[in-house]
Motif scaffolding. Sequence first.
Motif, PDB file in Angstrom:
ATOM      1  N   GLY A   1       0.825  -1.212   0.000  1.00  0.00           N
ATOM      2  CA  GLY A   1       0.000   0.000   0.000  1.00  0.00           C
ATOM      3  C   GLY A   1       0.854   1.254   0.000  1.00  0.00           C
ATOM      4  O   GLY A   1       0.558   2.233  -0.702  1.00  0.00           O
ATOM      5  N   CYS A   2       1.935   1.240   0.784  1.00  0.00           N
ATOM      6  CA  CYS A   2       2.846   2.382   0.824  1.00  0.00           C
ATOM      7  C   CYS A   2       3.515   2.596  -0.529  1.00  0.00           C
ATOM      8  O   CYS A   2       3.694   3.732  -0.977  1.00  0.00           O
ATOM      9  N   ALA A   3       3.888   1.501  -1.184  1.00  0.00           N
ATOM     10  CA  ALA A   3       4.531   1.602  -2.492  1.00  0.00           C
ATOM     11  C   ALA A   3       3.619   2.276  -3.509  1.00  0.00           C
ATOM     12  O   ALA A   3       4.072   3.098  -4.318  1.00  0.00           O
ATOM     13  N   LEU A   4       2.329   1.945  -3.472  1.00  0.00           N
ATOM     14  CA  LEU A   4       1.379   2.587  -4.382  1.00  0.00           C
ATOM     15  C   LEU A   4       1.305   4.085  -4.124  1.00  0.00           C
ATOM     16  O   LEU A   4       1.276   4.890  -5.066  1.00  0.00           O
ATOM     17  N   ALA A   5       1.268   4.461  -2.852  1.00  0.00           N
ATOM     18  CA  ALA A   5       1.156   5.878  -2.499  1.00  0.00           C
ATOM     19  C   ALA A   5       2.401   6.655  -2.900  1.00  0.00           C
ATOM     20  O   ALA A   5       2.318   7.746  -3.490  1.00  0.00           O
ATOM     21  N   PHE A   6       3.578   6.116  -2.596  1.00  0.00           N
ATOM     22  CA  PHE A   6       4.806   6.825  -2.932  1.00  0.00           C
ATOM     23  C   PHE A   6       5.028   6.879  -4.448  1.00  0.00           C
ATOM     24  O   PHE A   6       5.521   7.887  -4.965  1.00  0.00           O
ATOM     25  N   ALA A   7       4.674   5.817  -5.151  1.00  0.00           N
ATOM     26  CA  ALA A   7       4.838   5.831  -6.603  1.00  0.00           C
ATOM     27  C   ALA A   7       4.028   6.952  -7.241  1.00  0.00           C
ATOM     28  O   ALA A   7       4.451   7.560  -8.240  1.00  0.00           O
ATOM     29  N   ALA A   8       2.868   7.257  -6.659  1.00  0.00           N
ATOM     30  CA  ALA A   8       1.996   8.290  -7.217  1.00  0.00           C
ATOM     31  C   ALA A   8       2.339   9.689  -6.717  1.00  0.00           C
ATOM     32  O   ALA A   8       2.321  10.649  -7.491  1.00  0.00           O
ATOM     33  N   ARG A   9       2.659   9.804  -5.426  1.00  0.00           N
ATOM     34  CA  ARG A   9       2.809  11.119  -4.824  1.00  0.00           C
ATOM     35  C   ARG A   9       4.264  11.550  -4.608  1.00  0.00           C
ATOM     36  O   ARG A   9       4.534  12.742  -4.480  1.00  0.00           O
ATOM     37  N   SER A  10       5.178  10.601  -4.531  1.00  0.00           N
ATOM     38  CA  SER A  10       6.589  10.939  -4.318  1.00  0.00           C
ATOM     39  C   SER A  10       7.466   9.903  -5.019  1.00  0.00           C
ATOM     40  O   SER A  10       8.193   9.145  -4.375  1.00  0.00           O
ATOM     41  N   PRO A  11       7.412   9.875  -6.354  1.00  0.00           N
ATOM     42  CA  PRO A  11       8.099   8.808  -7.096  1.00  0.00           C
ATOM     43  C   PRO A  11       9.619   8.830  -6.971  1.00  0.00           C
ATOM     44  O   PRO A  11      10.266   7.821  -7.273  1.00  0.00           O
ATOM     45  N   VAL A  12      10.195   9.937  -6.517  1.00  0.00           N
ATOM     46  CA  VAL A  12      11.659   9.976  -6.355  1.00  0.00           C
ATOM     47  C   VAL A  12      12.113   9.246  -5.096  1.00  0.00           C
ATOM     48  O   VAL A  12      13.294   8.924  -4.946  1.00  0.00           O
ATOM     49  N   THR A  13      11.183   8.991  -4.181  1.00  0.00           N
ATOM     50  CA  THR A  13      11.520   8.283  -2.947  1.00  0.00           C
ATOM     51  C   THR A  13      11.748   6.807  -3.231  1.00  0.00           C
ATOM     52  O   THR A  13      10.915   6.153  -3.860  1.00  0.00           O
ATOM     53  N   LYS A  14      12.855   6.264  -2.746  1.00  0.00           N
ATOM     54  CA  LYS A  14      13.119   4.834  -2.868  1.00  0.00           C
ATOM     55  C   LYS A  14      12.463   4.111  -1.702  1.00  0.00           C
ATOM     56  O   LYS A  14      12.688   4.465  -0.541  1.00  0.00           O
ATOM     57  N   VAL A  15      11.657   3.106  -2.000  1.00  0.00           N
ATOM     58  CA  VAL A  15      10.852   2.411  -0.998  1.00  0.00           C
ATOM     59  C   VAL A  15      11.385   0.998  -0.798  1.00  0.00           C
ATOM     60  O   VAL A  15      11.628   0.271  -1.775  1.00  0.00           O
ATOM     61  N   TYR A  16      11.555   0.612   0.466  1.00  0.00           N
ATOM     62  CA  TYR A  16      12.107  -0.693   0.824  1.00  0.00           C
ATOM     63  C   TYR A  16      11.190  -1.409   1.809  1.00  0.00           C
ATOM     64  O   TYR A  16      10.540  -0.774   2.649  1.00  0.00           O
ATOM     65  N   CYS A  17      11.176  -2.723   1.730  1.00  0.00           N
ATOM     66  CA  CYS A  17      10.554  -3.511   2.792  1.00  0.00           C
ATOM     67  C   CYS A  17      11.629  -3.832   3.825  1.00  0.00           C
ATOM     68  O   CYS A  17      12.825  -3.801   3.538  1.00  0.00           O
ATOM     69  N   ALA A  18      11.207  -4.116   5.049  1.00  0.00           N
ATOM     70  CA  ALA A  18      12.141  -4.466   6.127  1.00  0.00           C
ATOM     71  C   ALA A  18      11.630  -5.721   6.820  1.00  0.00           C
ATOM     72  O   ALA A  18      10.434  -5.830   7.123  1.00  0.00           O
ATOM     73  N   GLU A  19      12.541  -6.665   7.087  1.00  0.00           N
ATOM     74  CA  GLU A  19      12.157  -7.968   7.623  1.00  0.00           C
ATOM     75  C   GLU A  19      13.180  -8.450   8.647  1.00  0.00           C
ATOM     76  O   GLU A  19      14.350  -8.047   8.615  1.00  0.00           O
ATOM     77  N   PRO A  20      12.756  -9.350   9.537  1.00  0.00           N
ATOM     78  CA  PRO A  20      13.711  -9.933  10.490  1.00  0.00           C
ATOM     79  C   PRO A  20      14.549 -11.044   9.852  1.00  0.00           C
ATOM     80  O   PRO A  20      14.106 -11.708   8.904  1.00  0.00           O
TER      81      PRO A  20
END
Length: 332
Positions: free
Chosen positions: A198-217
């Motif tokens: 969901g965050c990836a969809l939002a950033f792709a539309a509203r802040s596409p220059v932001t690099k988005v990562y998932c974080a896991e244990p």
Amino acid sequence: MSSSTVADADLPTFADVVAAADRLKGQAIVTPLVESSALNKRLGFRLLVKAEPLQRTGSFKFRGAFNRLVQLDEAARRRGVVAFSSGNHAQGVAAAAEILGMPATIVMPADAPAIKLANTRGYGAEVVTYDRWTEDREAVAARIAAERGATIVKPYDERDIIAGQGTAALEIIAQAAERGIAIDAMAANSSGGGLIAGCALAFAARSPVTKVYCAEPTGFDDHARSLAAGSRVANTPGATSICDALLAATPGRLTFEINRRHLAGGLVASDAEAKRAMAVAFNELKLVVEPGGAIALAAALEGRFPGQPRTVAVIASGGNVDPALFREALAA
């Protein structure tokens, strides 16, 4: 497990995230985006933390749950809902069902944190426990739903769930913009992947220059490895982690299709690093964060973001932690 079978029509869109935000007005809390100048100085970059432990039910999960349940028709509401969860989705569905006046049955592991079991019951839901090592929670939920004619509400692999979770990112982007901040990179924890999708969809539309990562244990980095492989791969059986909210075996079918298109990669942090992040959140930001909720923060504190971004946003996704474990993290 190929993602090629997922059709675009099956996936939520940015418009779905915006619609979810409208449904959540007056229901979900617009949680603060907090930072510590002292922490920023120590880290050498600006760190913004979305405080979802302050959300209703203590985690982001209320967002997706309410967005899903509020769209059910009256007949479906009368028959109720069934969900399966280690705790945070359980509480989100239970709280949303209570608000909307519908019965809820939640299938939860018997070894879920006591606070999550108690809180789920506190919202009026019926809790059915199972052994996470020997029983299939989806099969248990399917049986109950069939017996009662109830609607199954999945924890992450549903359009409305993903869209609801993405509203957290809409808020991050708006809150940063109000302060004149450009976000270079952001991360959120990933289990099945609903929040980060969901965050990836939002950033792709509203802040596409932001690099988005998932974080896991560590040991449950199936998203990171799946992104590298280009298809869904499973975690190695037998792995353990204190991050009880992040133990899904594989990425979701819908979530991975979104994430493989939009994510810049995956970050990994250990249980020990999660504990340290919990202590930092408490001492520097005055937030109570559970282990799984602290994984993205841990990745930031440990310098895992590639390219030395100047401004990083992370989601502290939940704060439902048993007192004994929280004391252990503060003492570590």
